[in-house]
Design a protein around this motif. Structure first.
Motif, mmCIF file in Angstrom:
data_model
loop_
_atom_site.group_PDB
_atom_site.id
_atom_site.type_symbol
_atom_site.label_atom_id
_atom_site.label_comp_id
_atom_site.label_asym_id
_atom_site.label_seq_id
_atom_site.Cartn_x
_atom_site.Cartn_y
_atom_site.Cartn_z
ATOM 1 N N ASP A 36 32.070 -11.198 41.887
ATOM 2 C CA ASP A 36 31.403 -10.302 42.845
ATOM 3 C C ASP A 36 31.286 -8.899 42.262
ATOM 4 O OD1 ASP A 36 31.197 -12.361 44.620
ATOM 5 O OD2 ASP A 36 32.929 -11.779 45.829
ATOM 6 N N TYR A 37 32.354 -8.452 41.601
ATOM 7 C CA TYR A 37 32.324 -7.133 40.966
ATOM 8 C C TYR A 37 31.256 -7.085 39.875
ATOM 9 C CZ TYR A 37 33.630 -3.220 37.970
ATOM 10 O OH TYR A 37 33.604 -2.079 37.207
ATOM 11 N N GLY A 38 31.156 -8.170 39.087
ATOM 12 C CA GLY A 38 30.170 -8.212 38.016
ATOM 13 C C GLY A 38 28.747 -8.133 38.536
ATOM 14 N N VAL A 39 28.476 -8.811 39.648
ATOM 15 C CA VAL A 39 27.138 -8.777 40.264
ATOM 16 C C VAL A 39 26.828 -7.358 40.748
ATOM 17 C CG1 VAL A 39 25.742 -9.602 42.187
ATOM 18 C CG2 VAL A 39 27.195 -11.202 40.930
ATOM 19 N N GLN A 40 27.799 -6.710 41.391
ATOM 20 C CA GLN A 40 27.612 -5.344 41.882
ATOM 21 C C GLN A 40 27.382 -4.373 40.722
ATOM 22 O OE1 GLN A 40 31.280 -4.862 43.982
ATOM 23 N NE2 GLN A 40 30.611 -6.040 45.770
ATOM 24 N N LEU A 41 28.153 -4.561 39.653
ATOM 25 C CA LEU A 41 28.019 -3.696 38.477
ATOM 26 C C LEU A 41 26.645 -3.827 37.843
ATOM 27 C CD1 LEU A 41 29.360 -1.736 36.483
ATOM 28 C CD2 LEU A 41 30.141 -3.736 35.183
ATOM 29 N N GLU A 86 23.851 -4.569 39.296
ATOM 30 C CA GLU A 86 22.857 -3.889 40.130
ATOM 31 C C GLU A 86 22.876 -2.383 39.889
ATOM 32 O OE1 GLU A 86 20.389 -5.097 42.167
ATOM 33 O OE2 GLU A 86 20.987 -6.957 41.186
ATOM 34 N N LYS A 87 24.077 -1.835 39.752
ATOM 35 C CA LYS A 87 24.184 -0.397 39.489
ATOM 36 C C LYS A 87 23.601 -0.063 38.125
ATOM 37 C CE LYS A 87 27.541 1.469 37.545
ATOM 38 N NZ LYS A 87 28.828 1.990 37.024
ATOM 39 N N GLN A 88 23.942 -0.860 37.118
ATOM 40 C CA GLN A 88 23.441 -0.621 35.771
ATOM 41 C C GLN A 88 21.923 -0.739 35.725
ATOM 42 O OE1 GLN A 88 26.085 0.895 34.642
ATOM 43 N NE2 GLN A 88 26.022 -0.111 32.651
ATOM 44 N N LYS A 89 21.384 -1.707 36.461
ATOM 45 C CA LYS A 89 19.942 -1.900 36.516
ATOM 46 C C LYS A 89 19.243 -0.652 37.066
ATOM 47 C CE LYS A 89 18.656 -5.686 38.539
ATOM 48 N NZ LYS A 89 18.339 -6.609 39.653
ATOM 49 N N ALA A 90 19.747 -0.122 38.185
ATOM 50 C CA ALA A 90 19.146 1.066 38.797
ATOM 51 C C ALA A 90 19.250 2.273 37.878
ATOM 52 C CB ALA A 90 19.811 1.354 40.143
ATOM 53 N N LYS A 91 20.416 2.451 37.253
ATOM 54 C CA LYS A 91 20.606 3.573 36.330
ATOM 55 C C LYS A 91 19.614 3.511 35.181
ATOM 56 C CE LYS A 91 24.619 4.274 34.686
ATOM 57 N NZ LYS A 91 25.946 3.943 34.111
ATOM 58 N N ARG A 92 19.403 2.330 34.652
ATOM 59 C CA ARG A 92 18.540 2.179 33.489
ATOM 60 C C ARG A 92 17.070 2.311 33.842
ATOM 61 N NH1 ARG A 92 22.331 -2.654 30.906
ATOM 62 N NH2 ARG A 92 23.701 -1.215 29.778
ATOM 63 N N ILE A 93 16.694 1.855 35.015
ATOM 64 C CA ILE A 93 15.307 2.012 35.446
ATOM 65 C C ILE A 93 14.939 3.484 35.522
ATOM 66 C CG2 ILE A 93 13.751 1.792 37.431
ATOM 67 C CD1 ILE A 93 15.000 -0.949 37.972
ATOM 68 N N TYR A 94 15.821 4.290 36.134
ATOM 69 C CA TYR A 94 15.506 5.703 36.345
ATOM 70 C C TYR A 94 16.017 6.618 35.236
ATOM 71 C CZ TYR A 94 13.897 4.359 40.957
ATOM 72 O OH TYR A 94 13.198 3.779 41.995
ATOM 73 N N GLY A 95 16.743 6.060 34.280
ATOM 74 C CA GLY A 95 17.166 6.836 33.119
ATOM 75 C C GLY A 95 18.207 7.904 33.406
ATOM 76 N N VAL A 96 19.173 7.597 34.273
ATOM 77 C CA VAL A 96 20.233 8.566 34.577
ATOM 78 C C VAL A 96 21.576 8.008 34.125
ATOM 79 C CG1 VAL A 96 18.998 9.564 36.516
ATOM 80 C CG2 VAL A 96 20.570 7.679 36.921
ATOM 81 N N ASP A 136 13.213 -4.997 41.903
ATOM 82 C CA ASP A 136 14.163 -5.925 42.510
ATOM 83 C C ASP A 136 15.571 -5.341 42.396
ATOM 84 O OD1 ASP A 136 15.453 -8.083 43.576
ATOM 85 O OD2 ASP A 136 15.352 -9.303 41.756
ATOM 86 N N ILE A 137 15.865 -4.379 43.255
ATOM 87 C CA ILE A 137 17.180 -3.738 43.293
ATOM 88 C C ILE A 137 17.831 -4.030 44.639
ATOM 89 C CG2 ILE A 137 18.455 -1.556 43.193
ATOM 90 C CD1 ILE A 137 16.164 -0.386 41.579
ATOM 91 N N GLN A 138 19.032 -4.573 44.608
ATOM 92 C CA GLN A 138 19.786 -4.814 45.834
ATOM 93 C C GLN A 138 20.748 -3.638 46.028
ATOM 94 O OE1 GLN A 138 21.123 -8.981 46.493
ATOM 95 N NE2 GLN A 138 20.272 -9.385 44.451
ATOM 96 N N GLU A 139 20.229 -2.589 46.636
ATOM 97 C CA GLU A 139 21.002 -1.350 46.761
ATOM 98 C C GLU A 139 22.275 -1.514 47.565
ATOM 99 O OE1 GLU A 139 17.677 -1.270 49.865
ATOM 100 O OE2 GLU A 139 17.918 -1.816 47.768
ATOM 101 N N SER A 140 22.328 -2.511 48.441
ATOM 102 C CA SER A 140 23.542 -2.744 49.233
ATOM 103 C C SER A 140 24.731 -3.084 48.335
ATOM 104 C CB SER A 140 23.315 -3.857 50.251
ATOM 105 O OG SER A 140 22.978 -5.080 49.593
ATOM 106 N N LEU A 141 24.461 -3.755 47.207
ATOM 107 C CA LEU A 141 25.528 -4.099 46.274
ATOM 108 C C LEU A 141 26.067 -2.849 45.575
ATOM 109 C CD1 LEU A 141 24.091 -7.351 44.639
ATOM 110 C CD2 LEU A 141 25.811 -7.156 46.438
ATOM 111 N N ILE A 142 25.195 -1.885 45.338
ATOM 112 C CA ILE A 142 25.627 -0.624 44.719
ATOM 113 C C ILE A 142 26.523 0.129 45.687
ATOM 114 C CG2 ILE A 142 24.853 1.567 43.742
ATOM 115 C CD1 ILE A 142 22.206 0.188 43.025
ATOM 116 N N VAL A 143 26.152 0.126 46.962
ATOM 117 C CA VAL A 143 26.964 0.792 47.984
ATOM 118 C C VAL A 143 28.338 0.120 48.074
ATOM 119 C CG1 VAL A 143 27.150 1.341 50.435
ATOM 120 C CG2 VAL A 143 24.940 1.526 49.289
ATOM 121 N N GLU A 144 28.344 -1.200 48.037
ATOM 122 C CA GLU A 144 29.615 -1.924 48.080
ATOM 123 C C GLU A 144 30.504 -1.586 46.893
ATOM 124 O OE1 GLU A 144 28.767 -6.071 48.321
ATOM 125 O OE2 GLU A 144 27.670 -5.913 50.229
ATOM 126 N N LEU A 145 29.892 -1.452 45.712
ATOM 127 C CA LEU A 145 30.642 -1.135 44.492
ATOM 128 C C LEU A 145 31.315 0.228 44.603
ATOM 129 C CD1 LEU A 145 31.384 -1.813 41.522
ATOM 130 C CD2 LEU A 145 29.256 -0.684 40.876
#
Length: 208
Positions: free
Chosen positions: A52-57, A59-69, A196-205
Motif C-alpha cells: 500500500d505504501y509503494g502504491v501511494q509513493l 502516485e506522489k512520484q508520478k505527480a512530482k515528475r509530471i510537474y517537475g517539482v 491519471d493521478i489518484q490524488e487521494s493516495l498522495i493525501v493518504e501518504l
C-alpha cells in the motif's frame, strides 16, 4: 535550485505512463516509452506487487515528475492545500496547475514544462504587463500571461504555438495566438486535469 538531470524517458517508464517530458518527441514513434513499455534497469521487466505504501509513493512520484517539482516544494504545496477549505488532493493539483511554468506549457508557448520553466527564467513572459521570472509563481483568475514583444520571434515559441491546438488548450485558459496572450478565465478544476493521478493516495501518504 537542484533539478533532475537524468534521462526523462526513464521517468515515464518508471511510472508506466507517458509524462510528456520531452515535448513533441513524446507524440512520435521515437518516444522511448513506445518502444520499451517496462521499467528501466536490470529487473525492469519483472512484475512486483507493491505494498500500500509503494502504491501511494508511486502516485506522489508520478505527480512530482509530471510537474517537475522536488520533494520539499511538493510537500509545501501539500501543506498549503491542507490549510485551505475543500478537498485537499484536488486543491493540491490546482496549485500545481496554476504554476506559471505549467500555464506557459498548457497555453502552448512551450512544448514541455521543462522548456517552459527555462523560458520563464529567461524572462520571456509578463503577467498582467509585469515581468515575472519565477516558474512557481501562481496565477489567478483574470490574469494575462503574455510573451514579451522582443521574444515573439523566438523560434521555439512559434514552433510550439503551431502545434498547440493538437496538444489541446484547457478550457480555463483562453489563448490569443495572434497576440501571444493567454488569459486565465477561471481557476482549473479537477476535470481539467486529464492525467491519471489518484490524488487521494498522495493525501493518504502524507497524512500518516
Amino acid at each position: 535550485m537542484a533539478r533532475y538531470t537524468g534521462a526523462n524517458c526513464k521517468l515515464c517508464r518508471r511510472e508506466n505512463m507517458k509524462l510528456f517530458l520531452k515535448g513533441e518527441r513524446c507524440y512520435k514513434d521515437k518516444c522511448a516509452f513506445e518502444r520499451k513499455e517496462y521499467a528501466p534497469g536490470q529487473h525492469g521487466k519483472m512484475h512486483k506487487k507493491l505494498s500500500d505504501y509503494g502504491v501511494q509513493l508511486r502516485e506522489k512520484q508520478k505527480a512530482k515528475r509530471i510537474y517537475g517539482v522536488l520533494e520539499s516544494q511538493f510537500r509545501r504545496y501539500f501543506e498549503k492545500a491542507s490549510s485551505v477549505e475543500g478537498i485537499t488532493g484536488e486543491i493540491l493539483l490546482q496549485f500545481l496547475e496554476r504554476r506559471l511554468d505549467n500555464v506557459v506549457y498548457r497555453a502552448g508557448f512551450a512544448s514541455s514544462r521543462k522548456e517552459a520553466r527555462q523560458m520563464v527564467k529567461h524572462e520571456h513572459f509578463t503577467v498582467n504587463g509585469k515581468k515575472v521570472s519565477i516558474p512557481s509563481f501562481l496565477v489567478k483568475s483574470g490574469m494575462v500571461v503574455e510573451v514579451k514583444e522582443k521574444s515573439r520571434n523566438h523560434a521555439r515559441i512559434i514552433e510550439s504555438l503551431d502545434t498547440a491546438v493538437g496538444r489541446g488548450i484547457p478550457e480555463w485558459i483562453t489563448l490569443d495566438k495572434q497576440n501571444f496572450k493567454a488569459e486565465i478565465n477561471r481557476l482549473p478544476e479537477r476535470t481539467d486535469i486529464a492525467y491519471d493521478i489518484q490524488e487521494s493516495l498522495i493525501v493518504e501518504l502524507y497524512s500518516k
